[in-house]
Design an enzyme around this catalytic site. Structure first.
Site, PDB file in Angstrom:
ATOM      1  N   HIS A 195       0.860  -1.182   0.000  1.00  0.00           N
ATOM      2  CA  HIS A 195       0.000   0.000   0.000  1.00  0.00           C
ATOM      3  C   HIS A 195       0.896   1.232   0.000  1.00  0.00           C
ATOM      4  O   HIS A 195       1.681   1.446   0.911  1.00  0.00           O
ATOM      5  CB  HIS A 195      -0.922   0.026   1.222  1.00  0.00           C
ATOM      6  CG  HIS A 195      -1.869   1.194   1.208  1.00  0.00           C
ATOM      7  ND1 HIS A 195      -3.097   1.150   0.591  1.00  0.00           N
ATOM      8  CD2 HIS A 195      -1.747   2.447   1.716  1.00  0.00           C
ATOM      9  CE1 HIS A 195      -3.703   2.320   0.724  1.00  0.00           C
ATOM     10  NE2 HIS A 195      -2.895   3.126   1.399  1.00  0.00           N
ATOM     11  N   CYS A 196       0.783   2.024  -1.057  1.00  0.00           N
ATOM     12  CA  CYS A 196       1.630   3.213  -1.211  1.00  0.00           C
ATOM     13  C   CYS A 196       0.925   4.423  -0.598  1.00  0.00           C
ATOM     14  O   CYS A 196      -0.102   4.875  -1.108  1.00  0.00           O
ATOM     15  CB  CYS A 196       1.922   3.456  -2.689  1.00  0.00           C
ATOM     16  SG  CYS A 196       3.029   4.848  -2.980  1.00  0.00           S
TER      17      CYS A 196
END
Length: 348
Positions: A195-196
């Site tokens: 998850h960026c």
């Protein structure tokens, strides 16, 4: 008197916030508000670095007059990088629920079509929606291949696997191999990578290629900007100390970013060539179906060329599900390469 002024100010502030949330509903969600703030910050950073460069560097302005193509290419790279950022940020990583709906939708259309005309049906989203790769399935899921989502997922695991072990306790949906529940997005993601936070979205099957191109463009832009900053400092050092201080501080921050981006680009290029994800590499010993596989064996790799083709050329609208390799395939993948294997392009 002071209390009245404070009360009026608070009322005015609350009214302004309510009006703002009414006009822009996305700002009422703290997570979306934080994501929007990061996007604004990234755009501002690009404008600040380019702005100080054109503000202080008179030599660059003169060069622009003589060779306008040079500056035009630089500005086009800034624009392309920002566009790629927003495209990646707004793209879907490929959610398990969406793939399941696609399968179920095709099933419903197939049943209706079979009842009416006994002819194969195709989904309104395209005849090819879900592809299933691997020795255990080895087929494309089309309207003519009637199967439930649960059966499709269980066929991708070794026989005897309990349905509980591959069911997400949050989404209550069967996860195919390589899928994982993201607690930030609160959804299960196909081929979950990470998850960026900077992008405000997950990186998975649907947008990993877009993410790679974004960090590639961002790295190229930072390198080019760094070269322009160094060129300015070489030609104008000690002329105005406050300009030098600003440019040096910006260059230090840029250098740190370049190191990080280069390492990130090399790391994700390695993942692409071996058909791995960050989650699989980092948490390999905690993933049940990867525990018994040696570290130097890449169970989902199909060869460098095939990995690159699947990564770059397969449409992101197709949900690609990969079965776990058989024991025979794992034994073949664990065999060391010989000179004959290199000549016959076994690694490709």
């Amino acid at each position: 008197m002071m209390m009245d002024v404070v009360g009026i100010w608070r009322s005015f502030r609350d009214l302004a916030i309510d009006r703002c949330f009414h006009c822009f509903p996305c700002l009422s969600d703290p997570a979306r508000r934080s994501s929007l703030g990061l996007k604004v910050a990234l755009v501002m950073l690009h404008l600040i670095y380019a702005g100080f460069l054109f503000l202080f560097d008179s030599d660059l302005i003169e060069k622009t007059k003589k060779e306008p193509w040079y500056t035009t290419l630089y500005l086009l790279l800034i624009f392309a990088t920002l566009v790629q950022y927003f495209i990646t940020s707004g793209s879907s990583p490929g959610y398990v629920l969406d793939a399941m709906r696609a399968v179920n939708e095709t099933n419903v259309i197939y049943k209706k079509s079979s009842t009416a005309s006994k002819q194969p049906a195709s989904s309104k989203n395209g005849s090819l929606i879900v592809t299933i790769e691997g020795s255990q399935s080895g087929r494309n899921f089309q309207g003519s291949n009637l199967a439930s989502w649960t059966k499709l997922v269980m066929d991708m695991y070794p026989s005897g696997t309990s349905i509980r072990t591959c069911t997400c306790s949050y989404c209550n949906v069967e996860q195919p191999p390589r899928a994982k529940h993201c607690h930030d997005c609160d959804k299960c993601v196909l081929q979950f990578d990470h998850h960026c936070v900077w992008l405000g979205t997950c990186i998975g099957h649907g947008n990993h290629c877009k993410f790679w191109w974004y960090i590639c463009e961002e790295t190229a832009l930072c390198l080019w900007t760094g070269i322009l900053y160094i060129t300015y400092l070489k030609a104008n050092i000690a002329r105005a100390w406050w300009k030098d201080a600003i440019m040096i501080l910006l260059l230090i921050a840029l250098s740190i970013s370049i190191i990080f981006l280069l390492l990130l680009l090399i790391f994700h290029s390695y993942l692409v060539l071996t058909n791995q994800t960050t989650y699989e590499l980092v948490r390999r010993k905690r993933i049940p179906y990867l525990r018994g596989i040696p570290e130097r064996v890449y169970p989902f790799s199909k060869g460098v060329c095939s990995n690159l083709y699947n990564f770059c050329c397969v449409r992101s609208s197709i949900y690609s599900l990969e079965s776990l390799p058989s024991a025979q395939e794992l034994e073949e993948k664990s065999r060391r390469y010989t000179c004959l294997d290199v000549l016959t392009c076994r690694c490709c």
